[in-house]
Structures are given as C-alpha cells and as structure tokens.
Scaffold this active site. Structure first.
Site, mmCIF file in Angstrom:
data_model
loop_
_atom_site.group_PDB
_atom_site.id
_atom_site.type_symbol
_atom_site.label_atom_id
_atom_site.label_comp_id
_atom_site.label_asym_id
_atom_site.label_seq_id
_atom_site.Cartn_x
_atom_site.Cartn_y
_atom_site.Cartn_z
ATOM 1 N N LYS A 141 57.416 -119.533 22.851
ATOM 2 C CA LYS A 141 58.835 -118.211 22.682
ATOM 3 C C LYS A 141 59.799 -118.682 23.776
ATOM 4 O O LYS A 141 59.222 -118.524 24.798
ATOM 5 C CB LYS A 141 58.948 -117.742 21.875
ATOM 6 C CG LYS A 141 60.093 -117.030 20.699
ATOM 7 C CD LYS A 141 60.028 -118.422 19.679
ATOM 8 C CE LYS A 141 60.791 -118.245 18.589
ATOM 9 N NZ LYS A 141 60.414 -118.704 17.107
HETATM 10 P P1 NAD Z 1 70.469 -118.219 12.793
HETATM 11 O O1 NAD Z 1 71.499 -117.414 14.175
HETATM 12 O O2 NAD Z 1 70.942 -119.572 12.578
HETATM 13 O O3 NAD Z 1 70.826 -116.581 10.951
HETATM 14 C C1 NAD Z 1 70.702 -115.558 11.285
HETATM 15 C C2 NAD Z 1 71.679 -114.849 10.326
HETATM 16 O O4 NAD Z 1 71.758 -113.353 10.373
HETATM 17 C C3 NAD Z 1 73.024 -114.729 10.858
HETATM 18 O O5 NAD Z 1 73.697 -114.980 9.386
HETATM 19 C C4 NAD Z 1 73.087 -113.186 11.098
HETATM 20 O O6 NAD Z 1 74.514 -112.927 11.148
HETATM 21 C C5 NAD Z 1 72.646 -112.480 10.062
HETATM 22 N N1 NAD Z 1 71.884 -110.905 10.665
HETATM 23 C C6 NAD Z 1 71.840 -110.602 11.807
HETATM 24 N N2 NAD Z 1 70.963 -109.977 12.261
HETATM 25 C C7 NAD Z 1 71.562 -109.037 10.275
HETATM 26 C C8 NAD Z 1 71.125 -107.663 9.847
HETATM 27 N N3 NAD Z 1 70.313 -106.987 11.291
HETATM 28 N N4 NAD Z 1 71.100 -108.351 8.878
HETATM 29 C C9 NAD Z 1 71.460 -109.444 7.977
HETATM 30 N N5 NAD Z 1 71.642 -110.673 8.308
HETATM 31 C C10 NAD Z 1 71.597 -109.810 10.489
HETATM 32 O O7 NAD Z 1 68.843 -117.266 13.109
HETATM 33 P P2 NAD Z 1 67.646 -118.293 11.722
HETATM 34 O O8 NAD Z 1 67.391 -119.404 12.762
HETATM 35 O O9 NAD Z 1 68.408 -118.683 10.791
HETATM 36 O O10 NAD Z 1 66.671 -117.650 12.113
HETATM 37 C C11 NAD Z 1 66.731 -116.374 11.026
HETATM 38 C C12 NAD Z 1 65.332 -115.935 10.866
HETATM 39 O O11 NAD Z 1 64.145 -117.021 10.687
HETATM 40 C C13 NAD Z 1 64.259 -115.877 12.792
HETATM 41 O O12 NAD Z 1 63.295 -114.182 12.131
HETATM 42 C C14 NAD Z 1 64.016 -116.656 12.929
HETATM 43 O O13 NAD Z 1 62.948 -116.675 13.776
HETATM 44 C C15 NAD Z 1 63.275 -117.252 12.055
HETATM 45 N N6 NAD Z 1 62.787 -118.588 11.906
HETATM 46 C C16 NAD Z 1 63.859 -119.895 11.740
HETATM 47 C C17 NAD Z 1 63.609 -120.614 12.273
HETATM 48 C C18 NAD Z 1 63.883 -122.121 12.559
HETATM 49 O O14 NAD Z 1 63.827 -123.080 12.052
HETATM 50 N N7 NAD Z 1 65.321 -121.452 12.616
HETATM 51 C C19 NAD Z 1 62.662 -121.301 12.107
HETATM 52 C C20 NAD Z 1 61.497 -120.425 11.377
HETATM 53 C C21 NAD Z 1 61.324 -118.605 11.670
#
Ligand code: NAD
Length: 451
Positions: A141
């Site tokens: 990461k």
């Molecule tokens: P992103 O940046 O695309 O979206 C994050 C979302 O969460 C946004 O809508 C943001 O406004 C919202 N957010 C942030 N803080 C918040 C809060 N305190 N309360 C409510 N909403 C909040 O990120 P993502 O890629 O969707 O990732 C989200 C989670 O999923 C993370 O934990 C990431 O590690 C995990 N994840 C992502 C992927 C991927 O392929 N993108 C894969 C596995 C896990």
C-alpha cells in the site's frame, strides 16, 4: 450463516513478539517503540485481528513476527510546483508487507491524513486478501499525504508523476504493482504508467492496474470492488434464504466502491434507504432512486442538495434500521461507541478496516454478522490480477469473461470462509484471516530463512 458467531481474543493485542509488550488502552502518537516506526492505531488494529487468528492456528512466535512486520518500506519527501508558482513539499509512502508470495500488490491512497502506519496496516490486509482469494501476490500500500479534493488536475498530475518517480526503485511489473485506492483512479494510474514507461524507455502496461481500457486496462475493473461486494451479499443471502428485492440497505461512502454497490443493489431491486459521502448523508424511507442520485453526483460532485431525499447526519445514518449496512468509505467507522446502537442485521465491509475489534465483540454478542473486508472487497484486487495477466499476455478478455470469473472467485472464497468458520467454530473475520494466514505461513516456512 447458521454457525454461531463467536468473539475471540481481546484487546489489547500484542505487537510482534520480540518487541514491546501488549499495552492496554488506545494507541498514543508518541507511544512508538523504537524499531516499529510503522506503528499506529490502525496497525495496532490489524495486529489485534491477526493475533486472534494466529491464536486459533497456534502459530509459532517466529512465524508471527515474520508475518506481522512490513518487509520493505519507502518514505519520500519531494517538492511540487503548485499552479500559484509556490513550491510545496509532499510526503509519500510505499509499504510492501511480504515478499514471500510473489510480487506485491496494493493501492495508492491520496489523503490529507495518510501516514506510514496506515499504509503498513493496509499493506498487511492486502497480503491476507490476496492469500484468501489465491492470488500470487503479497500485499502493499502507498500514497501521498495530500488533499486530492483541493488540488487542480495539473497539481494532481505533478504530484502523481513525482511520487511515481520517487518510488520507482521498488516498483515494477514483477516487483510491485500499484492500483487505485481512495483519492486516486484511472487518471492517476495512466500518469503513473506513463511516468514509469518514460523512465525505462518502453511501454510497461503491467506496472499498474486500474488503468483506462484505452491504455491496456481491463473492462470491468472500475466496478469490480463494488460488484464483488454485491456478489458476496448474494452468497450471504443464499445462506440466509433472503431475497434481495425484499431487503433494505444503507451504504456509507459514494465513491468508487459505494456508488457501484448502491447501483448494483438498486438494479437487483434492493431498497437503498440511505447513502453518504464526506459532506453528509441522504435518506428516503421509500428507497432512493440510485440512478438519479448518481446523475446528481456526476453533476454536483457531492450528494448534498439532492432533492428527492432528506439530509441526515452521517453518524445517524449508520444507525438506521435496515437489513444490511455496507460501510464503503473509511476505516474505524463502527467502533465501541456506536456498535450497540446499530440496527442492521448484517454488515458487509466494502471499505478496509471499517470495524474495530471492540466493535466486532459487541456486534457478535448482539448477533449481527460481519462479512469481513478481506473477503467482501476482494473483487478489486481479483480483477486487478486479471488486468495484470492480460497486460503480461497482451491479450484482452471480454467483459462477460471478467464478470463471470470474478463471480466464480468471490463465491468460492465465500464458501471457503464459511467452511473454515464452521470447522474452527469462529466468526467470519477470524475464519477469513486464519485461512489466509495459514497459506502465507506455510509458504514462509517452505521458503525458510535466507541465507
Ligand atoms: P473513493 O475515494 O472513490 O470514495 C470514498 C467515498 O467515501 C467518497 O464518497 C467520500 O466522500 C466518502 N467518505 C470519505 N470519508 C467519509 C466519511 N467519514 N463518511 C462518509 N463518507 C465518507 O474511495 P474508494 O475507492 O471507494 O474506497 C473506499 C474504501 O474501499 C476504502 O476503505 C478503500 O481502501 C476500500 N477499497 C477500495 C478498493 C478500490 O478498488 N477502489 C478496493 C478495495 C477496498
């Protein structure tokens, strides 16, 4: 889902054997043992989860230490010229948790509070996730401490390219392969791919996944994590004998993961009662029109102001009555402070680390089943693996093939976790971790100690 859910182990969790003793209470910022610079609240949480599973496996101390500590880490500080002409120094990280399983793999996070310890915890979870779904990768990461929402596209490009150049010595198509995470997406992966390729003198598409399809990315990557979460919900529902159209859902986060989860649930007839983003939450007791919400966000960036719903506080949203809560935003959202107030029946973790160990115990006592992150959100890395294979083979798969292979792997992983939970008499998180850790510890023992 019929097996009783048990809670194992307890806080505080041990740091790696041979290092500082287990400490009670919360992690303090100045409480970093020498030689454990990666320590942080999130890393301590990952250690607690690890310790529970390692105890169930009766894992030897020597192997525990080898599996807990991040194997290789890079911290860099670099200057970037902003649009105003001012030069700002940024800090970047890349943590590779284990080199035992193959190249390392994991996302790039751009966030204002990103730290070494957060990257170390997320890298460790990536190792367990890859192992659980049988991918030939160790976990990694990284990212940059910056606020992507406050930067212009030009500033984002300069930060991404300079960061890529800084971590170049530890990156490569068979060394460590980044992907998107919070605050990054296809655009940043394209810049990363180009920067690496410029530096080596030829195009190397396999150096990064989550690229645009036009650059050798795979169809289906962008929706893969969210779709995988929904495949997991379908597997859980089969066990519970629940029909998706009769059930209600609350989704925290409306980014890459959360928006796809909401869209796919809505498309299957599920009632999505509420969604949220960083600015707040919206709810409609009759169910939100998710395609309309998606169009609103495409136009206005945030959920705020969407007319066919009521605004609600983000914390209160988590406590709405529903069948399934999908945290898909950030870590440590379900804690000992709100776990006893949740009114869902099932939690399916789209985000990494959204539930603390203390909350896990409360939820288990209340009979709320948690489908853990390393299982539920593995769809992203599974399709990243498909992309990496296609980039190496220089051969593209059809959308249907990607989707069906993803479904098959997610369902198989769910089945393995259920079987392990039954066999060991443990909760789903411990079962998923035990299954993953067993595989990695076997490989570590077989590779033995060099020299
Ligand atoms: P992103 O940046 O695309 O979206 C994050 C979302 O969460 C946004 O809508 C943001 O406004 C919202 N957010 C942030 N803080 C918040 C809060 N305190 N309360 C409510 N909403 C909040 O990120 P993502 O890629 O969707 O990732 C989200 C989670 O999923 C993370 O934990 C990431 O590690 C995990 N994840 C992502 C992927 C991927 O392929 N993108 C894969 C596995 C896990």
């Amino acid at each position: 889902m019929s097996a009783p859910i048990q809670s194992h182990g307890g806080e505080p969790a041990p740091p790696a054997p041979g290092h500082a003793a287990a400490r009670p209470g919360e992690f303090q910022r100045d409480d970093v043992p020498l030689g454990e610079e990666w320590h942080s609240a999130l890393y301590a949480m990952a250690c607690r989860q690890f310790a529970r599973a390692a105890d169930v496996l009766a894992l030897e101390d020597e192997v525990r230490t080898r599996l807990l500590e991040p194997r290789r880490s890079l911290v860099c500080n670099f200057p970037v010229r902003m649009d105003s002409g001012e030069v700002v120094n940024y800090t970047g990280y890349r943590v590779q948790h284990t080199l035992t399983m193959g190249p390392t793999k994991g996302g790039l996070r751009f966030a204002p509070d990103l730290g070494f310890g957060e990257c170390a915890a997320l890298a460790m979870w990536m190792t367990w996730k890859c192992s659980l779904v049988n991918l030939p990768f160790g976990g990694a990461k990284g990212g940059v401490r910056c606020d992507p929402y406050a930067l212009s596209p030009g500033e984002m490009e300069r930060i991404t390219r300079r960061y890529a150049a800084e971590i170049l010595p530890v990156i490569g198509p068979d060394v460590d392969i980044p992907a998107p995470d919070m605050g990054t997406g296809e655009r940043e992966m394209a810049w990363f791919y180009d920067t690496y390729s410029q530096s080596v003198g030829n195009a190397v598409p396999a150096v990064v996944t989550g690229k645009p399809v036009a650059l050798g990315g795979t169809v289906g990557r962008q929706s893969a994590t969210g779709l995988g979460v929904v495949f997991t919900i379908e597997s859980a529902f089969e066990e519970l004998d629940w029909a998706l159209p009769e059930r209600s859902f609350v989704v925290q986060g409306f980014g890459n993961v959360g928006s796809v989860v909401a869209q796919e649930l809505h498309a299957r007839g599920g009632k999505v009662l509420a969604v949220s983003d960083i600015r707040g939450a919206i709810t409609n007791p009759h169910g939100l029109d998710i395609p309309a919400v998606t169009r609103w966000v495409a136009e206005h960036q945030y959920l705020e102001g969407y007319p066919e719903a009521e605004p609600i506080d983000g914390g209160a949203m988590l406590e709405l009555e529903c069948d399934v809560l999908v945290p898909a935003a950030r870590e440590e959202q379900i804690t000992h402070q709100n776990a006893d107030r949740l009114r869902c029946r099932l939690i399916v973790e789209g985000a990494n680390g959204p539930t603390t160990p203390a909350a896990d115990r409360i939820l288990a006592e209340r009979g709320i089943v948690v489908v853990p992150d390393i299982l539920a959100n593995a769809g992203g890395v599974i399709v990243s693996y498909f992309e990496w294979v296609q980039s190496h083979q220089k051969y593209s798969w059809e959308a249907l093939e990607v989707r069906e292979r993803l479904r098959t792997q997610m369902r198989a992983a769910f089945g393995r976790v259920r079987a392990t939970a039954d066999e060991l008499g443990v909760d789903h998180r411990t079962a998923a971790l035990a299954s993953a850790i067993q595989h990695v510890s076997e490989a570590a023992k077989l590779r033995a100690i060099y020299p």
